[in-house]
Design a protein around this motif. Sequence first.
Motif, PDB file in Angstrom:
ATOM      1  N   ALA A   1      13.987  21.160  14.829  1.00  0.00           N
ATOM      2  CA  ALA A   1      12.644  20.748  15.242  1.00  0.00           C
ATOM      3  C   ALA A   1      12.681  20.068  16.606  1.00  0.00           C
ATOM      4  CB  ALA A   1      12.035  19.828  14.193  1.00  0.00           C
ATOM      5  N   ALA A   2      13.656  19.183  16.804  1.00  0.00           N
ATOM      6  CA  ALA A   2      13.767  18.472  18.079  1.00  0.00           C
ATOM      7  C   ALA A   2      14.025  19.423  19.237  1.00  0.00           C
ATOM      8  CB  ALA A   2      14.882  17.431  17.992  1.00  0.00           C
ATOM      9  N   ALA A   3      14.728  20.516  18.955  1.00  0.00           N
ATOM     10  CA  ALA A   3      15.033  21.506  19.992  1.00  0.00           C
ATOM     11  C   ALA A   3      13.916  22.523  20.178  1.00  0.00           C
ATOM     12  CB  ALA A   3      16.337  22.227  19.640  1.00  0.00           C
ATOM     13  N   GLY A   4      12.878  22.445  19.369  1.00  0.00           N
ATOM     14  CA  GLY A   4      11.790  23.407  19.452  1.00  0.00           C
ATOM     15  C   GLY A   4      12.192  24.796  18.994  1.00  0.00           C
ATOM     16  N   ARG A   5      13.141  24.845  18.050  1.00  0.00           N
ATOM     17  CA  ARG A   5      13.677  26.123  17.587  1.00  0.00           C
ATOM     18  C   ARG A   5      13.275  26.384  16.147  1.00  0.00           C
ATOM     19  NH1 ARG A   5      18.084  27.889  14.730  1.00  0.00           N
ATOM     20  NH2 ARG A   5      18.910  25.771  14.431  1.00  0.00           N
ATOM     21  N   GLN A   6      12.799  27.583  15.863  1.00  0.00           N
ATOM     22  CA  GLN A   6      12.524  27.978  14.495  1.00  0.00           C
ATOM     23  C   GLN A   6      13.830  28.379  13.811  1.00  0.00           C
ATOM     24  OE1 GLN A   6       9.464  28.205  12.510  1.00  0.00           O
ATOM     25  NE2 GLN A   6       9.137  26.651  14.076  1.00  0.00           N
ATOM     26  N   MET A   7      14.097  27.800  12.670  1.00  0.00           N
ATOM     27  CA  MET A   7      15.321  28.126  11.944  1.00  0.00           C
ATOM     28  C   MET A   7      15.276  29.567  11.449  1.00  0.00           C
ATOM     29  SD  MET A   7      15.737  24.600   9.733  1.00  0.00           S
ATOM     30  CE  MET A   7      17.448  24.896   9.239  1.00  0.00           C
ATOM     31  N   SER A   8      16.437  30.207  11.395  1.00  0.00           N
ATOM     32  CA  SER A   8      16.515  31.576  10.896  1.00  0.00           C
ATOM     33  C   SER A   8      16.287  31.606   9.390  1.00  0.00           C
ATOM     34  CB  SER A   8      17.883  32.170  11.216  1.00  0.00           C
ATOM     35  OG  SER A   8      18.893  31.538  10.431  1.00  0.00           O
ATOM     36  N   VAL A   9      16.047  32.796   8.868  1.00  0.00           N
ATOM     37  CA  VAL A   9      15.861  32.964   7.427  1.00  0.00           C
ATOM     38  C   VAL A   9      17.093  32.468   6.677  1.00  0.00           C
ATOM     39  CG1 VAL A   9      15.646  34.670   5.575  1.00  0.00           C
ATOM     40  CG2 VAL A   9      14.174  34.818   7.594  1.00  0.00           C
ATOM     41  N   VAL A  10      18.276  32.796   7.150  1.00  0.00           N
ATOM     42  CA  VAL A  10      19.509  32.376   6.480  1.00  0.00           C
ATOM     43  C   VAL A  10      19.626  30.855   6.488  1.00  0.00           C
ATOM     44  CG1 VAL A  10      22.030  32.387   6.598  1.00  0.00           C
ATOM     45  CG2 VAL A  10      20.757  34.521   6.871  1.00  0.00           C
ATOM     46  N   GLU A  11      19.323  30.240   7.627  1.00  0.00           N
ATOM     47  CA  GLU A  11      19.407  28.781   7.713  1.00  0.00           C
ATOM     48  C   GLU A  11      18.425  28.116   6.758  1.00  0.00           C
ATOM     49  OE1 GLU A  11      20.674  27.742  12.271  1.00  0.00           O
ATOM     50  OE2 GLU A  11      18.669  28.595  11.940  1.00  0.00           O
ATOM     51  N   ARG A  12      17.224  28.635   6.706  1.00  0.00           N
ATOM     52  CA  ARG A  12      16.212  28.050   5.821  1.00  0.00           C
ATOM     53  C   ARG A  12      16.580  28.244   4.352  1.00  0.00           C
ATOM     54  NH1 ARG A  12      11.078  30.933   7.540  1.00  0.00           N
ATOM     55  NH2 ARG A  12      12.363  32.201   8.924  1.00  0.00           N
ATOM     56  N   ALA A  13      17.097  29.425   4.035  1.00  0.00           N
ATOM     57  CA  ALA A  13      17.514  29.674   2.654  1.00  0.00           C
ATOM     58  C   ALA A  13      18.678  28.769   2.270  1.00  0.00           C
ATOM     59  CB  ALA A  13      17.901  31.138   2.483  1.00  0.00           C
ATOM     60  N   ARG A  14      19.563  28.508   3.220  1.00  0.00           N
ATOM     61  CA  ARG A  14      20.694  27.622   2.923  1.00  0.00           C
ATOM     62  C   ARG A  14      20.228  26.196   2.660  1.00  0.00           C
ATOM     63  NH1 ARG A  14      25.665  26.663   7.048  1.00  0.00           N
ATOM     64  NH2 ARG A  14      24.198  25.197   7.974  1.00  0.00           N
ATOM     65  N   CYS A  15      19.168  25.779   3.314  1.00  0.00           N
ATOM     66  CA  CYS A  15      18.627  24.441   3.036  1.00  0.00           C
ATOM     67  C   CYS A  15      18.166  24.339   1.586  1.00  0.00           C
ATOM     68  CB  CYS A  15      17.463  24.136   3.978  1.00  0.00           C
ATOM     69  SG  CYS A  15      17.953  23.738   5.657  1.00  0.00           S
TER      70      CYS A  15
END
Length: 404
Positions: free
Chosen positions: A317-331
């Motif tokens: 969020a701080a970098a203004g970057r949308q997380m990838s599907v894999v990153e979000r699923a890993r969360c």
Amino acid sequence: MTLTDTAAPSTSSATERERLVTVARELAPLLRSNAAQAETDRRVPQVNIDALRDAGLFDITKPARLGGSQEGFRTFLETVAELGRSCASTAWVATLSNVTSYTLGFFPEAVQREVMGEDPHVITCGVVTPTATTVRVDGGYRVTGRWGFASASHHASWANVGIPITDEAGDVLAPGMALIPLSDLTIDDTWYVAGMSGSGSDTLVADDVFVPDAHVLSVQDVMQGVTASEFQDESLYHSALVPVLALVLAGPVLGMAEGAYDTVLATLKKNKPISYSFYERSIDAPSTQLSMAEARSLIDQAKLLAFRSADEVDAAAAAGRQMSVVERARCRMDAAHAAKRCREAVEVLLNVSGAGSFAQANPLQRIWRDLETGSRHAFISLNINEEIYGRALLGIDEQVSPFV
């Protein structure tokens, strides 16, 4: 790198982060003394609510320009975990209110001021499931529905609830969220449960309530970081929505496990014997020593998983970057496995403490019931999250994206 060495994410102020965690820890005696009463009353005692309000613990994620702390999700987890060490229900209410207040940052400034303007410490609640019907009318929608498991609803002034966004023909265009004052809703007394009873997670009811357009947002837009706020530089409110909704639930769960560990450790230090054995002090038994090490390690593993994902959400969020599907699923996977590790740790601790753990006077039995209930919330369901993560890893994105 240890748990305490991990650098604070850039979305957080170290001073405010320390203040929030410290004041949450200092409330332990009050919350612990009222934990049984919360369960009996089936809601958090008002004295707890007042203490959290006075300490700013319902303001963790609110916009700073309106009096909130606007802190990241690592701070959120650490603060709520401290509350959960003493009272799971209080921690759960704080969690669900704060994550709903986080969604205020998605709305136009005029709406934010409508909610927070007169009382920056306002308590909110919410249920994202769109269990409602809507009729498109001039300037907004007429909403009728029921939203179960509305934690914090007995203390809240506003609710953010899931609705279907429809057109004039009644066709559903997208899932949405709607901000509605509690004065336009009623609460149905439905929360009769074996665990987390004190959270008062009853059912919100709307009967043909008018909701203006400004109070309605598309969930799909928000999941992509698209908000209606005029303050697009507030990076917190571009955090990945679904990972956030899952991760925050790890906070009270971590606290419950820590509370169980604290309780057993305190008993052992009183030189509790092991009945029907030659150990006059349980701490002298290798089995006790091994079990305490195992429980401590399981809790630490849970914290590492949850904090890793919180830091990643904050950093993206701080970098203004949308997380990838894999990153979000890993969360989601991290949150689910954190919950599993906490359940495993408490099972080990119950074995150390023995049958006396289940005496009604022993807080362990309440912690066990609260943890078994709270850690099975759908957002941190292990089986579903494993399936979602596996599909993401295998590139089956079209079936995963709507859920992460």
